[in-house]
Write an enzyme that holds these catalytic residues in place. Structure first.
Site, PDB file in Angstrom:
ATOM      1  N   ASP A 158      -2.750   0.365  -3.634  1.00 56.32           N
ATOM      2  CA  ASP A 158      -3.651   1.272  -2.927  1.00 56.32           C
ATOM      3  C   ASP A 158      -3.471   1.161  -1.421  1.00 56.32           C
ATOM      4  O   ASP A 158      -3.635   0.084  -0.850  1.00 56.32           O
ATOM      5  CB  ASP A 158      -5.108   0.971  -3.307  1.00 56.32           C
ATOM      6  N   THR A 159      -3.153   2.302  -0.812  1.00 54.33           N
ATOM      7  CA  THR A 159      -2.844   2.398   0.600  1.00 54.33           C
ATOM      8  C   THR A 159      -2.800   3.886   0.922  1.00 54.33           C
ATOM      9  O   THR A 159      -2.618   4.690   0.029  1.00 54.33           O
ATOM     10  CB  THR A 159      -1.454   1.769   0.893  1.00 54.33           C
TER      11      THR A 159
END
Length: 530
Positions: free
Chosen positions: A350-351
């Site tokens: 997640d980014t």
């Protein structure tokens, strides 16, 4: 060019400016900022701030940030490291005395001092045209007035519900009656809106001193954290010298360690020892070489990467032609390598990554992250700031270069990229997906340059990623005959639970004055040019 009779999307073209993000509202905010007289830095921070509100599972102002900036298309970009540091009291001896053998991602010990706001303020002051207050206004409006939750975000939000239940403040902020928002549901963050307004008024000190910092530090300390107000007040990022390699006639730039960009460059260097361009993009031969190159480069990453201010990281050796050649010799064309030592680094995906190019040719490649989905799951009760868990990337073995230490930055997965040719930047690019990012950079670039795919096709192509249990994670779109052929070489596969990463890129055609953008369909995003 893709077959227009099949599902998919085409690249986007423009003349005066281009933005590509993983969320259409963020892309639109960036374009609006460009049209209002802001430059690419202003637009990038505007978009990122919006995503910190409307894509909260992936990013937030309680996270970290890295950037590469090419002013007016200059070849060598300016690199900025906005990653946070461990508290001054965080010694390996303290953890040993308290019988803590690893840093759990949902504890305050996983929270390093967030670097994003300091990075935004510095980049805007040094390279932007607008004020920090101006670029934060769209994010403030979304937090105050609400936004509609889009499809991929709703899916990720739902999948992280257990994380949000770890902290009562997180549950109040992100859950309603213990459930996550539905697709198309409207959500607001009034506490976060007030915090953003304080930052708009006071600048970076509005986050690192005063009531916002007091709220965050007080909550962390109540949970057993070692953070102090001084840790926050003294937080700052730094400009660093980018690292690079050459591949297919292009220069590829990355931020140096403590990020894993060096691993992306090492993968390219290893692949440079083979005639990859003579293969088909989804052939057994190409995919086998990529899997093995990734495994070798990641082994080096896990053994050697750390904060270069606190440990010796042999970057020149890792990027040397001799090292790449030796690594390439370890690859057999006929069989998979045996098991490699397991990684101690936590898996996450997640980014947010985004890129912007303005009418003057300034190119910005920027990435912002809270590490795992919703980070640590710890939220400041009054500030509404969800805190990342980047500190879980440390190890607690005193003999390892990435062992936690006071003021030290953990090995980081988030990496923006920039490509250049003939003395000019030609493409800001990036691939999301936590651990996958270094492999994703190499996969995307070889798709583009070795196999002649257009920008969008290069992002769309099915992906695989060797996991650390010596299995290869594979997306559903991978051809069955390719998987069968790889299994005959000894590779073992597991289906990907979610799409592997995401990505954006903007190609700069300097001769014709045309910008071409692409955004990965694995996310909700869009590229927009004008």
């Amino acid at each position: 060019m893709r077959n227009l009779q099949l599902p998919g999307r085409s690249p986007v073209h423009g003349l005066n400016g281009m933005a590509a993000t993983s969320q259409p509202l963020a892309t639109l905010a960036a374009i609006t900022m460009l049209q209002a007289g802001g430059n690419a830095v202003d637009a990038a921070v505007t978009a990122c701030a919006v995503q910190c509100v409307i894509e909260p599972q992936s990013t937030g102002i309680g996270g970290d940030c890295f950037a590469l900036i090419s002013p007016k298309g200059s070849a060598e970009p300016i690199a900025y490291n906005g990653s946070g540091r461990a508290p001054a009291a965080a010694t390996s001896a303290w953890y040993a005395a308290h019988r803590i053998r690893e840093i759990d991602s949902h504890t305050p010990h996983a929270v390093t001092v967030p670097g994003a706001i300091d990075a935004w303020a510095r980049l805007i002051a040094d390279h932007g045209r607008k004020s920090l207050a101006e670029v934060l206004q769209p994010a403030i409006a979304f937090a105050r007035d609400g936004f509609a939750v889009s499809s991929r975000i709703a899916s990720d939000w739902h999948g992280a519900a257990d994380t949000l239940r770890h902290d009562a403040n997180a549950a109040l902020m992100f859950l309603s009656d213990s459930t996550t928002p539905r697709v198309g549901g409207r959500h607001r963050f009034p506490e976060l809106a007030k915090t953003l307004e304080i930052i708009a008024e006071r600048g970076r000190d509005g986050f690192y001193t005063g009531p916002v910092a007091e709220d965050i530090v007080g909550h962390l300390q109540s949970l057993g954290g070692l953070h102090t107000m001084d840790d926050f007040a003294t937080a700052e990022g730094e400009y660093v010298t980018p690292i690079k390699t050459e591949y297919a006639g292009f220069e590829v730039y990355e931020c140096p360690p403590n990020g894993q960009g060096v691993a992306a460059l090492e993968i390219l260097n290893i692949l440079g020892n083979f005639d990859v361009s003579g293969l088909e993009p989804l052939s057994v031969e190409r995919l086998h070489l990529e899997i093995e190159a990734v495994r070798l480069a990641y082994q080096d990453r896990d053994n050697l990467l750390a904060d270069p201010a606190k440990a010796d990281v042999p970057v020149d050796w890792l990027l040397s032609a001799d090292h790449a050649a030796r690594r390439a010799q370890a690859i057999s064309r006929d069989r998979a390598m045996g098991p490699l030592p397991p990684s101690k680094f936590p898996v996450h995906a997640d980014t947010v990554y985004l890129c912007v190019v303005d009418g003057d040719g300034m190119a910005v490649s920027l990435i912002n992250s809270i590490f795992k989905a919703f980070g640590s799951g710890i939220v400041g009760p009054q500030s509404g700031v969800i805190l990342h868990n980047r500190g879980s990337g440390f190890v607690l073995d005193p003999g390892h270069p990435n062992c936690i230490a006071p003021g030290k930055r953990p090995m980081h997965t988030i990496i923006p990229g920039m490509a250049a040719k003939d003395g000019r930047a030609v493409m800001p690019f990036g691939v999301m997906g936590g651990q996958y990012q270094a492999a994703g950079h190499a996969h995307f670039l070889t798709n583009l340059w070795d196999f002649g795919l257009d920008l969008q096709e290069a992002l769309d192509l099915p992906r695989l990623f060797p996991l650390f249990e010596n299995y290869v994670e594979v997306e559903a779109g991978m051809p069955p005959d390719a998987i069968e052929g790889l299994e005959k070489l000894g590779h073992r596969f597991v289906g990907a639970e979610k799409p592997i990463g995401g990505g954006q890129a903007i190609w700069i055609d300097h001769d014709n004055g045309v910008l071409t953008g692409a955004s990965d369909p694995r996310k909700d995003g869009a590229a927009i040019g004008y």
